[in-house]
Motif scaffolding. Structure first.
Motif, PDB file in Angstrom:
ATOM      1  N   VAL A  25       0.837  -1.201   0.000  1.00 27.85           N
ATOM      2  CA  VAL A  25       0.000   0.000   0.000  1.00 27.85           C
ATOM      3  C   VAL A  25       0.872   1.251   0.000  1.00 27.85           C
ATOM      4  N   VAL A  26       1.861   1.293   0.876  1.00 24.70           N
ATOM      5  CA  VAL A  26       2.723   2.473   0.995  1.00 24.70           C
ATOM      6  C   VAL A  26       3.591   2.633  -0.249  1.00 24.70           C
ATOM      7  N   ILE A  27       4.171   1.544  -0.727  1.00 26.20           N
ATOM      8  CA  ILE A  27       5.020   1.612  -1.917  1.00 26.20           C
ATOM      9  C   ILE A  27       4.214   2.065  -3.126  1.00 26.20           C
ATOM     10  N   ALA A  28       3.033   1.497  -3.317  1.00 23.55           N
ATOM     11  CA  ALA A  28       2.193   1.884  -4.456  1.00 23.55           C
ATOM     12  C   ALA A  28       1.816   3.357  -4.381  1.00 23.55           C
ATOM     13  N   MET A  29       1.510   3.834  -3.186  1.00 26.79           N
ATOM     14  CA  MET A  29       1.138   5.236  -3.002  1.00 26.79           C
ATOM     15  C   MET A  29       2.305   6.147  -3.410  1.00 26.79           C
ATOM     16  N   LYS A  30       3.512   5.817  -2.979  1.00 25.93           N
ATOM     17  CA  LYS A  30       4.679   6.641  -3.306  1.00 25.93           C
ATOM     18  C   LYS A  30       5.006   6.572  -4.801  1.00 25.93           C
ATOM     19  N   LEU A  31       4.998   5.373  -5.368  1.00 26.58           N
ATOM     20  CA  LEU A  31       5.353   5.230  -6.779  1.00 26.58           C
ATOM     21  C   LEU A  31       4.302   5.854  -7.690  1.00 26.58           C
ATOM     22  N   ARG A  32       3.047   5.801  -7.277  1.00 26.86           N
ATOM     23  CA  ARG A  32       1.970   6.425  -8.046  1.00 26.86           C
ATOM     24  C   ARG A  32       2.201   7.938  -8.165  1.00 26.86           C
ATOM     25  N   ARG A  33       2.832   8.504  -7.142  1.00 25.51           N
ATOM     26  CA  ARG A  33       3.158   9.934  -7.155  1.00 25.51           C
ATOM     27  C   ARG A  33       4.488  10.209  -7.861  1.00 25.51           C
ATOM     28  N   ASN A  34       5.053   9.150  -8.435  1.00 24.18           N
ATOM     29  CA  ASN A  34       6.333   9.247  -9.143  1.00 24.18           C
ATOM     30  C   ASN A  34       7.481   9.615  -8.198  1.00 24.18           C
ATOM     31  N   GLU A  35       7.392   9.169  -6.956  1.00 27.70           N
ATOM     32  CA  GLU A  35       8.424   9.433  -5.957  1.00 27.70           C
ATOM     33  C   GLU A  35       9.375   8.240  -5.859  1.00 27.70           C
ATOM     34  N   SER A  36      10.653   8.533  -5.722  1.00 32.18           N
ATOM     35  CA  SER A  36      11.673   7.527  -5.472  1.00 32.18           C
ATOM     36  C   SER A  36      12.027   7.573  -3.993  1.00 32.18           C
ATOM     37  N   PHE A  37      12.410   6.430  -3.429  1.00 28.43           N
ATOM     38  CA  PHE A  37      12.733   6.355  -2.009  1.00 28.43           C
ATOM     39  C   PHE A  37      13.434   5.041  -1.732  1.00 28.43           C
ATOM     40  N   THR A  38      13.956   4.892  -0.513  1.00 30.76           N
ATOM     41  CA  THR A  38      14.590   3.638  -0.130  1.00 30.76           C
ATOM     42  C   THR A  38      13.647   2.815   0.747  1.00 30.76           C
ATOM     43  N   LEU A  39      13.886   1.508   0.748  1.00 33.74           N
ATOM     44  CA  LEU A  39      13.197   0.567   1.627  1.00 33.74           C
ATOM     45  C   LEU A  39      14.284  -0.199   2.363  1.00 33.74           C
ATOM     46  N   SER A  40      14.233  -0.192   3.687  1.00 35.39           N
ATOM     47  CA  SER A  40      15.244  -0.867   4.505  1.00 35.39           C
ATOM     48  C   SER A  40      14.601  -1.849   5.467  1.00 35.39           C
ATOM     49  N   TRP A  41      15.315  -2.934   5.753  1.00 36.65           N
ATOM     50  CA  TRP A  41      14.856  -3.906   6.738  1.00 36.65           C
ATOM     51  C   TRP A  41      16.055  -4.605   7.347  1.00 36.65           C
ATOM     52  N   GLN A  42      15.848  -5.109   8.568  1.00 37.67           N
ATOM     53  CA  GLN A  42      16.878  -5.903   9.229  1.00 37.67           C
ATOM     54  C   GLN A  42      16.755  -7.333   8.758  1.00 37.67           C
ATOM     55  N   HIS A  43      17.883  -8.013   8.665  1.00 37.28           N
ATOM     56  CA  HIS A  43      17.872  -9.408   8.233  1.00 37.28           C
ATOM     57  C   HIS A  43      17.186 -10.276   9.288  1.00 37.28           C
ATOM     58  N   PRO A  44      16.462 -11.299   8.847  1.00 38.44           N
ATOM     59  CA  PRO A  44      15.819 -12.225   9.788  1.00 38.44           C
ATOM     60  C   PRO A  44      16.874 -12.949  10.635  1.00 38.44           C
ATOM     61  N   VAL A  45      16.449 -13.494  11.766  1.00 34.71           N
ATOM     62  CA  VAL A  45      17.377 -14.156  12.685  1.00 34.71           C
ATOM     63  C   VAL A  45      18.081 -15.357  12.064  1.00 34.71           C
ATOM     64  N   ASP A  46      17.491 -15.991  11.050  1.00 34.50           N
ATOM     65  CA  ASP A  46      18.115 -17.156  10.428  1.00 34.50           C
ATOM     66  C   ASP A  46      19.120 -16.776   9.330  1.00 34.50           C
ATOM     67  N   GLU A  47      19.376 -15.486   9.154  1.00 43.33           N
ATOM     68  CA  GLU A  47      20.357 -14.999   8.177  1.00 43.33           C
ATOM     69  C   GLU A  47      21.467 -14.275   8.921  1.00 43.33           C
ATOM     70  N   PRO A  48      22.600 -14.036   8.249  1.00 43.07           N
ATOM     71  CA  PRO A  48      23.667 -13.274   8.902  1.00 43.07           C
ATOM     72  C   PRO A  48      23.168 -11.907   9.365  1.00 43.07           C
ATOM     73  N   THR A  49      23.673 -11.448  10.497  1.00 44.25           N
ATOM     74  CA  THR A  49      23.275 -10.168  11.077  1.00 44.25           C
ATOM     75  C   THR A  49      23.504  -9.038  10.089  1.00 44.25           C
ATOM     76  N   ARG A  51      21.502  -5.515   7.765  1.00 37.26           N
ATOM     77  CA  ARG A  51      20.295  -4.921   7.186  1.00 37.26           C
ATOM     78  C   ARG A  51      20.543  -4.708   5.700  1.00 37.26           C
ATOM     79  N   THR A  52      19.443  -4.535   4.978  1.00 39.81           N
ATOM     80  CA  THR A  52      19.508  -4.315   3.536  1.00 39.81           C
ATOM     81  C   THR A  52      18.666  -3.090   3.210  1.00 39.81           C
ATOM     82  N   THR A  53      19.123  -2.319   2.233  1.00 40.11           N
ATOM     83  CA  THR A  53      18.372  -1.182   1.720  1.00 40.11           C
ATOM     84  C   THR A  53      18.336  -1.282   0.203  1.00 40.11           C
ATOM     85  N   ILE A  54      17.154  -1.063  -0.382  1.00 35.35           N
ATOM     86  CA  ILE A  54      17.031  -1.005  -1.839  1.00 35.35           C
ATOM     87  C   ILE A  54      16.439   0.349  -2.218  1.00 35.35           C
ATOM     88  N   TRP A  55      16.757   0.800  -3.418  1.00 34.68           N
ATOM     89  CA  TRP A  55      16.244   2.050  -3.963  1.00 34.68           C
ATOM     90  C   TRP A  55      15.028   1.722  -4.807  1.00 34.68           C
TER      91      TRP A  55
END
Length: 103
Positions: A25-49, A51-55
Motif C-alpha cells: 500500500v505504501v510503496i504503491a502510493m509513493k510510486l503512483r506519485r512518481n516518488e523515489s525512495f529507499t526501503l530498509s529492513w533488518q535481516h531475519p534471525v536465520d540470516e547473517p546479522t 540490514r539491507t536497503t534497496i532504492w
C-alpha cells in the motif's frame, strides 16, 4: 511467506504476507506519485546479522507475490507509521506492527 521481486533480480525478498500487504500500500502510493525512495529492513534471525536497503523508483519493475489467496485486513495505523517513515530522509523502514508508532 510473501515474496517481493525487485528489478531484474530472480531471487525474491521474503517478507511475511501481512507485512508485505502493508508495504504494498505504501510503496504503491509513493510510486503512483512518481516518488523515489529507499526501503530498509533488518535481516531475519536465520540470516547473517545486518540490514539491507534497496532504492525504489517508478521505472524499476516490482512484483508482490502473496502466499495467502485472500488479502489480510489492513491496519490504518500501521500504514500511517510506514508512510511516515517513507517520507523521511531515512526512507521506508519495515517497522514491526506492534511498534507501528515508532520509527
Amino acid at each position: 511467506m510473501g515474496l517481493l521481486f525487485y528489478g531484474g533480480n530472480t531471487v525474491p525478498i521474503e517478507i511475511e504476507d501481512r507485512a508485505l500487504a502493508h508495504l504494498k500500500v505504501v510503496i504503491a502510493m509513493k510510486l503512483r506519485r512518481n516518488e523515489s525512495f529507499t526501503l530498509s529492513w533488518q535481516h531475519p534471525v536465520d540470516e547473517p546479522t545486518g540490514r539491507t536497503t534497496i532504492w525504489l523508483h517508478p521505472s524499476i519493475p516490482l512484483q508482490f507475490v502473496f502466499e495467502a489467496p485472500e488479502p489480510p485486513e489492513l491496519s490504518a495505523e500501521w500504514i500511517t507509521a510506514l508512510a511516515n517513515s517513507a517520507n523521511t530522509s531515512g526512507g521506508l523502514k519495515m517497522l514491526p506492527e506492534h511498534l507501528q508508532g515508532r520509527s
